[in-house]
Design a protein around this motif. Structure first.
Motif, mmCIF file in Angstrom:
data_model
loop_
_atom_site.group_PDB
_atom_site.id
_atom_site.type_symbol
_atom_site.label_atom_id
_atom_site.label_comp_id
_atom_site.label_asym_id
_atom_site.label_seq_id
_atom_site.Cartn_x
_atom_site.Cartn_y
_atom_site.Cartn_z
ATOM 1 N N PRO A 82 0.828 -1.192 0.000
ATOM 2 C CA PRO A 82 0.000 0.000 0.000
ATOM 3 C C PRO A 82 0.867 1.247 0.000
ATOM 4 C CG PRO A 82 0.019 -1.012 2.183
ATOM 5 C CD PRO A 82 0.748 -1.942 1.243
ATOM 6 N N PHE A 84 -2.539 -3.451 -2.761
ATOM 7 C CA PHE A 84 -2.729 -4.242 -1.548
ATOM 8 C C PHE A 84 -4.039 -5.000 -1.653
ATOM 9 C CE2 PHE A 84 -5.940 -1.526 0.488
ATOM 10 C CZ PHE A 84 -5.755 -0.328 -0.190
ATOM 11 N N ILE A 85 -4.236 -5.927 -0.727
ATOM 12 C CA ILE A 85 -5.474 -6.695 -0.703
ATOM 13 C C ILE A 85 -6.406 -5.994 0.285
ATOM 14 C CG2 ILE A 85 -6.477 -8.974 -0.358
ATOM 15 C CD1 ILE A 85 -4.362 -9.097 -2.441
ATOM 16 N N ASN A 86 -7.577 -5.553 -0.171
ATOM 17 C CA ASN A 86 -8.477 -4.837 0.732
ATOM 18 C C ASN A 86 -9.281 -5.811 1.600
ATOM 19 O OD1 ASN A 86 -10.517 -5.843 -0.854
ATOM 20 N ND2 ASN A 86 -10.931 -3.923 -1.915
ATOM 21 N N ASP A 87 -10.161 -5.250 2.438
ATOM 22 C CA ASP A 87 -10.910 -6.093 3.367
ATOM 23 C C ASP A 87 -11.746 -7.149 2.660
ATOM 24 O OD1 ASP A 87 -9.908 -4.927 5.602
ATOM 25 O OD2 ASP A 87 -11.481 -3.418 5.755
ATOM 26 N N ALA A 88 -12.155 -6.848 1.431
ATOM 27 C CA ALA A 88 -12.982 -7.803 0.700
ATOM 28 C C ALA A 88 -12.141 -8.892 0.034
ATOM 29 C CB ALA A 88 -13.799 -7.074 -0.358
ATOM 30 N N GLY A 89 -10.807 -8.804 0.186
ATOM 31 C CA GLY A 89 -9.950 -9.824 -0.402
ATOM 32 C C GLY A 89 -9.591 -9.542 -1.854
ATOM 33 N N GLU A 90 -9.851 -8.311 -2.330
ATOM 34 C CA GLU A 90 -9.534 -7.985 -3.721
ATOM 35 C C GLU A 90 -8.334 -7.047 -3.803
ATOM 36 O OE1 GLU A 90 -13.193 -6.230 -4.625
ATOM 37 O OE2 GLU A 90 -14.202 -8.121 -5.096
ATOM 38 N N ASP A 101 6.105 -5.155 4.600
ATOM 39 C CA ASP A 101 5.516 -5.177 5.942
ATOM 40 C C ASP A 101 6.482 -5.806 6.946
ATOM 41 O OD1 ASP A 101 3.411 -4.991 7.902
ATOM 42 O OD2 ASP A 101 3.266 -7.164 7.729
ATOM 43 N N THR A 146 -14.889 -10.482 7.201
ATOM 44 C CA THR A 146 -14.568 -9.734 5.988
ATOM 45 C C THR A 146 -14.283 -10.711 4.851
ATOM 46 O OG1 THR A 146 -12.256 -9.727 6.595
ATOM 47 C CG2 THR A 146 -13.526 -7.796 7.233
ATOM 48 N N GLY A 147 -14.356 -10.194 3.625
ATOM 49 C CA GLY A 147 -14.100 -11.045 2.467
ATOM 50 C C GLY A 147 -12.750 -11.724 2.540
ATOM 51 N N LYS A 148 -11.799 -10.994 3.106
ATOM 52 C CA LYS A 148 -10.446 -11.526 3.232
ATOM 53 C C LYS A 148 -10.412 -12.718 4.181
ATOM 54 C CE LYS A 148 -6.169 -8.894 3.484
ATOM 55 N NZ LYS A 148 -5.687 -7.605 3.995
ATOM 56 N N TRP A 168 -2.578 -16.546 3.594
ATOM 57 C CA TRP A 168 -3.613 -15.670 4.148
ATOM 58 C C TRP A 168 -3.301 -15.293 5.583
ATOM 59 C CZ3 TRP A 168 -6.331 -12.853 1.211
ATOM 60 C CH2 TRP A 168 -6.756 -13.300 -0.043
ATOM 61 N N GLU A 187 -0.853 -12.556 5.327
ATOM 62 C CA GLU A 187 -1.480 -11.352 4.782
ATOM 63 C C GLU A 187 -2.393 -10.699 5.830
ATOM 64 O OE1 GLU A 187 -1.263 -9.595 1.948
ATOM 65 O OE2 GLU A 187 -2.829 -8.298 2.780
ATOM 66 N N GLY A 215 -0.282 -9.295 9.025
ATOM 67 C CA GLY A 215 0.604 -8.153 8.841
ATOM 68 C C GLY A 215 -0.056 -6.873 9.337
ATOM 69 N N PHE A 270 -6.003 2.045 4.826
ATOM 70 C CA PHE A 270 -6.284 1.016 3.840
ATOM 71 C C PHE A 270 -7.255 -0.051 4.311
ATOM 72 C CE2 PHE A 270 -1.868 2.468 3.269
ATOM 73 C CZ PHE A 270 -2.118 3.265 2.164
ATOM 74 N N THR A 271 -7.775 0.072 5.520
ATOM 75 C CA THR A 271 -8.687 -0.947 6.008
ATOM 76 C C THR A 271 -9.605 -0.335 7.053
ATOM 77 O OG1 THR A 271 -8.849 -2.988 7.292
ATOM 78 C CG2 THR A 271 -6.887 -1.682 7.633
ATOM 79 N N ASP A 272 -10.768 -0.956 7.258
ATOM 80 C CA ASP A 272 -11.665 -0.496 8.325
ATOM 81 C C ASP A 272 -11.210 -1.012 9.679
ATOM 82 O OD1 ASP A 272 -13.132 0.715 6.416
ATOM 83 O OD2 ASP A 272 -14.578 -0.918 6.183
ATOM 84 N N TYR A 273 -10.297 -1.970 9.670
ATOM 85 C CA TYR A 273 -9.886 -2.587 10.938
ATOM 86 C C TYR A 273 -8.373 -2.498 11.093
ATOM 87 C CZ TYR A 273 -14.453 -4.612 9.987
ATOM 88 O OH TYR A 273 -15.767 -4.787 9.673
#
Lengths: 243, 276
Positions: free
Chosen positions: A35, A39-45, A155, B6-8, B210, B213, B216, B222-225
């Motif tokens: 980022p 980067f991979i966002n919360d939705a995994g995309e 990271d 979350t989707g992740k 995962w 990921e 980290g 870049f994230t809500d959390y």
């Protein structure tokens, strides 16, 4: 053994033929761990500056694009062996890389790298963390008295500094800025910025000049109408150098 | 609790399924490879025997990681090369141009314009094949030893009853060898479970990818959390997963062992006979 191999190969061919479709898809390879570039966002995309930029470039080049994530370490070998068609992963244009892949013109101007640390550190004679295979790692190797610690992801370089394994981190300033802002004063920039690299470009196989030319033209058109500068200001910060 | 859905995180949970699916497919395929290799190694036709023994010796001798990194790319290029030869016979450029591996568009595997899931499935199947070839060699060695451990008297008796070579192999040798093979095979199963993180080396996004990921540190932009470095907790979850999984395997395998020992002329079988 042999029969099994041939059988599998035959099966794979039949399967491959069954999936043939007429539309052409360009596969864009990125790291997904850098980022704000990618980067991979919360939705995994895949998300970030390069996601938006890449989608816009594909729209202008009138191509359908798909996103693939790949480890930074093997991102060039997987491009040349044909697992995806382009790299768009904050990769600086350097002469070493140009021996293996072909770059488009840059879509960010040469932007500074910077050191961060958890306090005031004398950089000469210190241990400096950088991501493997980056221009920053190469720069630390050339510094007098500094010891390089390499990590597979950016990271992990920051984590190593927080854990005290490294005294400082050298990375793209655009990457470090949100890290410094989010650390509530624990991490700070030290020393002067270091200008490294010739800007970031997309990388293609050398045997793929037509596709590279299309994307090169799309980047040029975004430079010409100013949308690229707006995008840089929005995603990389107002202070990030623009065209 | 929204953080964990979350989707992740969903992709993280799904990757556990990927690992289990890999094990479910690889274990029987590797056993098949092993069985074929052991049969070939025992063959009286010398070239076949060399083939079986060569496969076992070469794959067992090469370090796993070297094999994984080299072999998957080589296998992929081998398939594409075959397709290239078949589909584009009038191609006049060299396949290797510098470091580029170039085949015609129709020979690409999967085709360049195939959907992302096709690419992922293909990568997964390549991983399964590679795992199977590696573990098949080890299984082959175990089964080869197990076949030789069946008492010679059993086979002589079969011959005395007039069974031919094929009959005595399938009716006498194979049913009895499993009890000798199982300790070795159960070790292999445990090693296979623990080798699944190598999936990430093969470009399949597995639980280790995962966990790394998700664990980290994340900044609020870049994230809500946003959170700090949580990798330790995610890897601890993986540790629990692997421990529970091997523990359950242990239980199941000891049951299978008890079943196979029944009525066998081994110390285990003898103990069962006395206890009954």
């Amino acid at each position: 053994m042999k029969k099994l191999l041939i059988g599998t190969a035959a099966l794979a061919m039949v399967a491959g033929a069954a999936f043939a479709e007429s539309h052409s898809v360009v596969r864009l390879g990125t790291e997904g761990a850098y980022p704000p570039y990618n980067f991979i966002n919360d939705a995994g995309e895949v998300d970030g500056f390069e996601r938006v930029l890449g989608d816009e470039l594909c729209a202008r080049a009138e191509m359908t694009c798909e996103w693939v994530t790949n480890d930074w370490d093997s991102i060039i070998p997987n491009l040349v062996s044909g697992n995806y068609d382009a790299i768009i992963a904050a990769m600086s244009i350097t002469p070493e890389r140009e021996e293996v892949v072909a770059f488009t013109q840059n879509y960010t101007p040469p932007s500074p790298s910077a050191f961060v640390a958890m306090g005031d550190v004398d950089l000469s004679g210190s241990v400096i963390a950088a991501q493997t295979g980056t221009i920053q790692a190469a720069h630390v190797t050339g510094m007098d008295g500094a010891t390089l610690l390499e990590y597979p992801t950016p990271d992990e370089t920051v984590a190593a500094m927080r854990a005290g394994e490294a005294d400082a981190v050298l990375s793209d300033k655009d990457y470090l800025l949100p890290v410094v802002e989010g650390s509530s004063g624990e991490i700070m920039f030290i020393g002067d910025d270091v200008p490294l690299g010739g800007g970031i470009g997309m990388a293609f196989r050398k045997s793929d000049p037509e596709m590279r030319a299309k994307f090169d033209a799309a980047i040029q058109s975004m430079k010409d109408d100013g949308t690229l500068n707006e995008m840089i200001a929005e995603y990389l910060g107002e202070d990030s150098p623009a065209f | 609790m929204c953080y964990l859905t979350t989707g992740k995180h969903m992709a993280f949970y799904a990757s556990f399924g990927t690992v289990l699916l890999l094990l479910a497919i690889t274990a029987p395929v590797a056993l098949g490879f092993g069985f074929a290799a052991a049969m070939a190694a025992r063959a009286r036709f010398a070239p076949l025997s060399w083939l079986g023994k060569g496969y076992i010796a070469i794959v067992r001798g090469v370090p796993d990681i070297a094999f994984f990194l080299f072999f998957v790319i080589a296998l992929d290029q081998f398939f594409e090369w075959i397709r290239h030869e078949v589909k584009c016979p009038d191609w006049d450029q060299p396949i290797r141009q510098g470091s580029d591996f170039v085949v015609c568009q129709a020979a690409k595997l999967p085709l360049g314009n195939a959907a992302q899931w096709v690419h992922e499935t293909y990568g997964f199947l390549l991983a399964v094949l590679t795992f199977s070839i590696v573990f098949g060699a080890f299984a082959g060695n175990v089964l080869f030893g197990a076949m030789r451990a069946v008492p010679r008297g059993q086979l002589e008796t079969a011959e005395a009853y007039g069974m031919n070579h094929r009959q005595s192999f399938w009716r006498i040798l194979v049913p009895q060898m499993w009890v000798y093979a199982l300790p070795g095979l159960s070790n292999l199963w445990m090693v296979l479970i623990k080798a699944t993180p190598l999936l990430f080396l093969l470009g399949v996004e597995d639980i280790v990818y995962w966990a790394k990921e998700l664990g980290g540190s994340k900044t609020a932009r870049f994230t809500d959390y946003p959170h700090g470095d949580w990798r330790m907790w995610y890897f601890a979850a993986l540790l629990v997963f692997y421990l529970v999984f091997t523990w359950v395997s242990e239980k199941v395998l000891s049951r299978v062992m008890a079943r196979l020992t029944l009525g066998q002329a081994t110390t285990g079988g003898e103990a069962q006979r006395k206890a009954a």
